[in-house]
Design an enzyme around this catalytic site. Structure first.
Site, mmCIF file in Angstrom:
data_model
loop_
_atom_site.group_PDB
_atom_site.id
_atom_site.type_symbol
_atom_site.label_atom_id
_atom_site.label_comp_id
_atom_site.label_asym_id
_atom_site.label_seq_id
_atom_site.Cartn_x
_atom_site.Cartn_y
_atom_site.Cartn_z
ATOM 1 C CD GLU A 122 -2.448 8.833 1.000
ATOM 2 O OE1 GLU A 122 -1.496 8.041 1.132
ATOM 3 O OE2 GLU A 122 -3.184 9.173 1.954
ATOM 4 C CB CYS A 137 13.333 8.891 7.772
ATOM 5 S SG CYS A 137 14.308 7.577 7.074
ATOM 6 C CE LYS A 178 -1.766 3.086 1.931
ATOM 7 N NZ LYS A 178 -1.513 4.479 1.483
ATOM 8 C CB SER A 180 4.306 10.511 10.499
ATOM 9 O OG SER A 180 2.988 10.010 10.450
HETATM 10 P P1 NAD Z 1 2.487 9.263 6.831
HETATM 11 O O1 NAD Z 1 2.586 8.680 8.189
HETATM 12 O O2 NAD Z 1 1.595 10.423 6.600
HETATM 13 O O3 NAD Z 1 2.031 8.130 5.774
HETATM 14 C C1 NAD Z 1 2.648 6.874 5.742
HETATM 15 C C2 NAD Z 1 1.628 5.846 5.237
HETATM 16 O O4 NAD Z 1 0.545 5.784 6.167
HETATM 17 C C3 NAD Z 1 1.027 6.196 3.891
HETATM 18 O O5 NAD Z 1 0.922 5.025 3.115
HETATM 19 C C4 NAD Z 1 -0.332 6.768 4.247
HETATM 20 O O6 NAD Z 1 -1.310 6.535 3.254
HETATM 21 C C5 NAD Z 1 -0.692 6.029 5.510
HETATM 22 N N1 NAD Z 1 -1.534 6.827 6.412
HETATM 23 C C6 NAD Z 1 -1.577 8.188 6.504
HETATM 24 N N2 NAD Z 1 -2.479 8.557 7.441
HETATM 25 C C7 NAD Z 1 -3.005 7.429 7.953
HETATM 26 C C8 NAD Z 1 -3.969 7.166 8.958
HETATM 27 N N3 NAD Z 1 -4.572 8.148 9.634
HETATM 28 N N4 NAD Z 1 -4.264 5.884 9.240
HETATM 29 C C9 NAD Z 1 -3.660 4.882 8.587
HETATM 30 N N5 NAD Z 1 -2.729 5.073 7.609
HETATM 31 C C10 NAD Z 1 -2.396 6.324 7.302
HETATM 32 O O7 NAD Z 1 3.999 9.603 6.386
HETATM 33 P P2 NAD Z 1 4.491 10.371 5.091
HETATM 34 O O8 NAD Z 1 4.184 11.815 5.241
HETATM 35 O O9 NAD Z 1 4.057 9.662 3.869
HETATM 36 O O10 NAD Z 1 6.068 10.141 5.212
HETATM 37 C C11 NAD Z 1 6.914 10.955 5.979
HETATM 38 C C12 NAD Z 1 7.140 10.354 7.340
HETATM 39 O O11 NAD Z 1 7.717 9.053 7.213
HETATM 40 C C13 NAD Z 1 8.152 11.163 8.145
HETATM 41 O O12 NAD Z 1 7.706 11.212 9.479
HETATM 42 C C14 NAD Z 1 9.431 10.344 8.049
HETATM 43 O O13 NAD Z 1 10.349 10.505 9.092
HETATM 44 C C15 NAD Z 1 8.874 8.957 8.038
HETATM 45 N N6 NAD Z 1 9.829 8.015 7.470
HETATM 46 C C16 NAD Z 1 10.483 7.216 8.335
HETATM 47 C C17 NAD Z 1 11.428 6.332 7.854
HETATM 48 C C18 NAD Z 1 12.168 5.436 8.782
HETATM 49 O O14 NAD Z 1 12.907 4.609 8.312
HETATM 50 N N7 NAD Z 1 12.009 5.544 10.084
HETATM 51 C C19 NAD Z 1 11.683 6.269 6.477
HETATM 52 C C20 NAD Z 1 10.979 7.112 5.622
HETATM 53 C C21 NAD Z 1 10.042 7.996 6.141
#
Ligand code: NAD
Length: 495
Positions: free
Chosen positions: A176, A281, A173, A226
């Site tokens: 988006e 990240c 997944k 996140s």
């Molecule tokens: P996000 O948390 O908004 O989204 C991540 C995934 O979760 C997406 O597929 C999204 O569709 C889904 N999602 C979003 N809201 C949701 C909800 N309410 N319920 C269930 N699923 C939901 O993150 P993002 O903005 O796409 O990515 C950036 C974040 O990812 C930053 O915080 C970054 O630090 C983190 N990140 C961490 C690593 C790591 O290795 N620790 C690597 C890359 C990115």
């Protein structure tokens, strides 16, 4: 309209749901397509497809799996410019950086090619007289991978090559915000000969995510995103007894000691702070300077920022736009917050003149000095091209500051003092440490993951822990009778 849909049972899938979300070209600021947001019927179709494919894939020989993964690697290597162009068009990062992300993902594919070795069990002959004990590693079943926007190819590749190599079937997944890379990779798997249903892409939002985490047919979830969502995923999977690894957000610090090479420091801070517009990240977002180096270091960073060319990633630029207008505005808002809280805006990215369309989601490299630790601009993960400097008077003060944070993804120390570096790596509370290396992302045969709020669960991504996450172990105790077997004995065997 360009509708970006699902990939289920080895082909693009016509969505049942009519819900969609916009996908932008961030350098143009225009909508380039709409992504399907799955409903219950689409989610069920993806899960059914993966379930149906599982028994045959689980039973396929290691040699056969290995050949397909090798083929995927060859195709990916040949055609990565195509994938890089897709990433740049939806994420905004410059083409060279998109290629770099694919190369780092490809390293995990290459690691997964060695899977027969990594799936070997153990064997003890004559654990008791004529009794042998051995272990096997078996796949889990259908596994879900939920990925963030910032690495639409690399982050899924941290997981799916290993999950597939181990005999699982996968539902990815993607975010988006940039959903097309996943579809491209799904088609490549089909071209590489992967049977239909072993790798599926389910597009969508929270509804798709909840559909996967709540399904009894999905055995495990790998999540990256996140921290609040990582926590949500971890807690809800754990409640259901589902295996889960959930990698969260970060706020990575770089400690600069007075004896450090300040040119190396300035180059590293720039690369790690502004590469991919800070949407990494493992980006460095705070430079902790042990005085008296701060002024000289800032001067060197500022002179380098003036050379950074911001613009459309398809042109000869160093840094692209941010992923969406909303995200760009949120990041710019943190500059206001820092300023209001007393920080000095040394370089202000809000006034950048990009080499790109005026409607793109632009924000130039920004340097903040003397950011108060009480400011939200220090405490929150900004996830944009904003680098903060904090001045401290000693190594100990710097270490204490770093260890006081809620995240523990990566951190780095810059020094020429081996003893100080050794103490830092030993005492700092983070999962990935760089010594004169600003972005210490481990190579594929080690594992990637942070501490504290940067990882929920006890398995990190790829490396041997990746194989451990995507398999479960069976221990078999066996005896083949020979004519001298000893008859009834109700106690444990003694010899
Ligand atoms: P996000 O948390 O908004 O989204 C991540 C995934 O979760 C997406 O597929 C999204 O569709 C889904 N999602 C979003 N809201 C949701 C909800 N309410 N319920 C269930 N699923 C939901 O993150 P993002 O903005 O796409 O990515 C950036 C974040 O990812 C930053 O915080 C970054 O630090 C983190 N990140 C961490 C690593 C790591 O290795 N620790 C690597 C890359 C990115």
């Amino acid at each position: 309209m360009n509708l970006i849909s699902h990939y289920i049972s080895g082909a693009e899938h016509r969505p049942s749901s009519t819900r969609t979300a916009p996908v932008y070209d961030p350098a143009l600021g225009t909508e380039s397509g709409r992504v399907a947001l799955a409903d219950e019927t689409d989610i069920k179709a993806a899960i059914d497809s993966a379930k149906l494919a599982y028994p045959a894939w689980r039973d396929s020989s290691l040699a056969k799996r290995q050949q397909i993964i090798f083929k995927f690697r060859e195709l990916l290597n040949e055609r990565k410019p195509e994938l890089a162009a897709i990433i740049t068009a939806e994420h905004g990062k410059v083409l060279s950086d998109a290629l770099g992300e694919i190369t780092r993902g490809q390293e995990v594919v290459e690691f997964a090619c060695g899977m027969p070795h990594l799936l070997k069990g153990e064997y003890s002959e004559n654990a008791s007289t004529n009794v042998d004990v051995y272990s096997t590693k078996q796949p889990l079943g259908v596994v879900g991978i939920i990925s963030p926007f910032n690495f639409p190819a690399m982050v899924p590749m941290w997981f799916f090559p290993i999950a597939i190599a181990a005999g699982n079937t996968v539902i990815l997944k993607p975010s988006e915000k940039d959903p097309s890379a996943a579809l491209w990779m799904a088609k490549l798997w089909t071209e590489a000969g992967l049977p239909a249903g072993v790798f599926n892409v389910l597009q969508g939002d929270k509804e798709s995510v909840d559909g996967l985490i709540n399904s009894d047919d999905v055995a495990a979830i790998s999540f990256v995103g996140s921290t609040p969502i990582a926590k949500y995923i971890y807690e809800n999977c754990a409640k259901k007894g589902k295996r889960v690894q959930a990698l969260g957000g970060a706020k990575n610090h770089m400690l600069v000691l007075p004896d450090a090479d300040l040119d190396l420091v300035a180059d590293s801070a720039i690369n790690a702070g502004f590469g991919s517009a800070g949407e990494r990240c493992m980006a460095i977002s705070v430079v902790v300077a042990v005085e008296p180096v701060a002024d000289e270091m800032i001067e060197k960073i500022v002179s380098r920022i003036s050379q950074i060319k911001v613009g459309d990633g398809r042109r000869a630029c160093d840094m692209g736009p941010l992923v969406t207008k909303e995200h760009r505005d949120k990041v710019a808002g943190y500059i206001e917050i820092a300023e209001a809280d007393g920080a000095k805006v040394v370089v202000d990215g809000r006034s950048v003149v990009p080499d790109g369309d005026k409607n793109g989601f632009w924000l130039g490299p920004t340097l903040l000095d003397q950011v108060p630790t009480s400011s939200k601009a220090y405490q929150d993960e900004i996830f944009g091209p904003v680098l903060s400097v904090i001045r401290v008077s000693s190594f100990e003060e710097g270490l204490e500051l770093i260890n006081g944070g809620i995240y523990g993804n990566g951190t780095a120390v810059f020094t020429n003092d081996g003893g100080a570096a050794r103490r830092f790596q030993n005492e700092v509370e983070a999962g990935m440490i760089g010594v004169n290396v600003p972005i210490p992302v481990p190579v594929a045969y080690f594992s990637f993951g942070g501490w504290k709020n940067s990882l929920f669960g006890d398995s990190r991504a790829h490396g041997e822990e990746g194989f451990r996450f995507f398999t479960r172990t069976k221990v078999i105790t066996s005896r083949w009778l020979d004519p001298s077997h000893g008859g009834v004995n109700l106690g444990f065997p003694q010899n």
